[in-house]
Design an enzyme around this catalytic site. Sequence first.
Site, PDB file in Angstrom:
ATOM      1  N   ASP A 152      35.975  42.250  36.332  1.00  0.00           N
ATOM      2  CA  ASP A 152      36.314  42.369  34.973  1.00  0.00           C
ATOM      3  C   ASP A 152      37.592  41.748  34.660  1.00  0.00           C
ATOM      4  O   ASP A 152      38.273  42.522  34.058  1.00  0.00           O
ATOM      5  CB  ASP A 152      36.047  43.589  34.341  1.00  0.00           C
ATOM      6  CG  ASP A 152      36.668  44.683  34.908  1.00  0.00           C
ATOM      7  OD1 ASP A 152      36.976  45.700  34.295  1.00  0.00           O
ATOM      8  OD2 ASP A 152      37.447  44.509  36.049  1.00  0.00           O
ATOM      9  N   HIS A 179      45.587  48.446  42.045  1.00  0.00           N
ATOM     10  CA  HIS A 179      44.127  48.765  42.052  1.00  0.00           C
ATOM     11  C   HIS A 179      43.219  47.754  42.827  1.00  0.00           C
ATOM     12  O   HIS A 179      42.439  48.229  44.089  1.00  0.00           O
ATOM     13  CB  HIS A 179      43.366  49.175  40.688  1.00  0.00           C
ATOM     14  CG  HIS A 179      44.252  50.306  39.822  1.00  0.00           C
ATOM     15  ND1 HIS A 179      44.291  51.494  40.541  1.00  0.00           N
ATOM     16  CD2 HIS A 179      44.776  50.160  38.952  1.00  0.00           C
ATOM     17  CE1 HIS A 179      44.824  52.371  39.690  1.00  0.00           C
ATOM     18  NE2 HIS A 179      45.202  51.559  38.805  1.00  0.00           N
TER      19      HIS A 179
END
Length: 307
Positions: free
Chosen positions: A10, A240
């Site tokens: 995303d 992340h």
Amino acid sequence: MVQKIVIDTDPGIDDAMAILFACLHPELELVGLTTVFGNVTGDVAARNALVLVDIADQDIDVARGSDVPLVQDAKPYAWEFHGREGFGDLPPREPQGTISNLTAAEFLCETVNRNPGEVVFCAVGPLTNLADALALDPSIAEAVKSVVVMGGSLDAGGNVTPAAEANIWQDPHAANRVFSAPWDVTLVGLDVTHQVICSPADFAGLARAAPTIGGFLDGAAQYYFEAERNRNGMDGCYLHDPTAVIAVIRPSWFRHRRAAVAVVETGKRVGATVWADSAVRHPVSVCVGVEADNVRRCFLETIRSGF
Ligand code: RIB
Ligand code: CA
């Protein structure tokens, strides 16, 4: 050995870091990108994936996936950390390439069925596309080599609520289907990604060493640094998504605990990932420790090797 990988994404600033890392690392063959809502809208995610392929100057398929969660109403996008256009304050760019005719779920299924036992799915956004792919062709659970997910938090608290990590919070029903399917899942959650941090100086060094790729990431990361400064009072950002991609090629840098994981689907703790009973649910490999300096160094050295 070169590992085939599809990144479900995303994009998103740390997604961009992960994708450009995968484009540059010699042990990874990025077979394709599948895009999903989450940090940004489905439209922006698809456009940004095509832009990243342009920046990497590689020929990589991009297949568009879901714009909304499986069941729950859509949650707010992560514009606070990524901006509405997904790369912070960088102006939106029109991509040169076009989206695949296949949906993300079709692309995921076709890719593993053409290369049984060889392809790793690395999911760094909400898990809607992987759940859709399982529904389209359940046999992919045997055909895929493994699934590595950036998401969840077993003992590190949440980052969008006190209980939930963003990717899981965006689609808890999809996450439950992914975590209970009979495939080999590694969960790279906040328990480890909160230990992998880069500073503004690190990214300024990337821009000097690799003006195109490092310069783009440095430019996008300024917005991310500001958001982390405001939210967490830190001078830097968490890696992340790059940490999940690095878990594909350096699993020995992570300590794992094998256990079943369930996801809370409603109420105040919606999106929380909790230890479950392995007698009734397929276990996953939860990363509970990481050699953070090795991960950080691998990311920086690989981007510096670019252009
Ligand atoms: O919680 C961090 C995750 O949520 C990362 O994948 C980031 O890109 C956002 O999608
Ligand atoms: Ca992401």
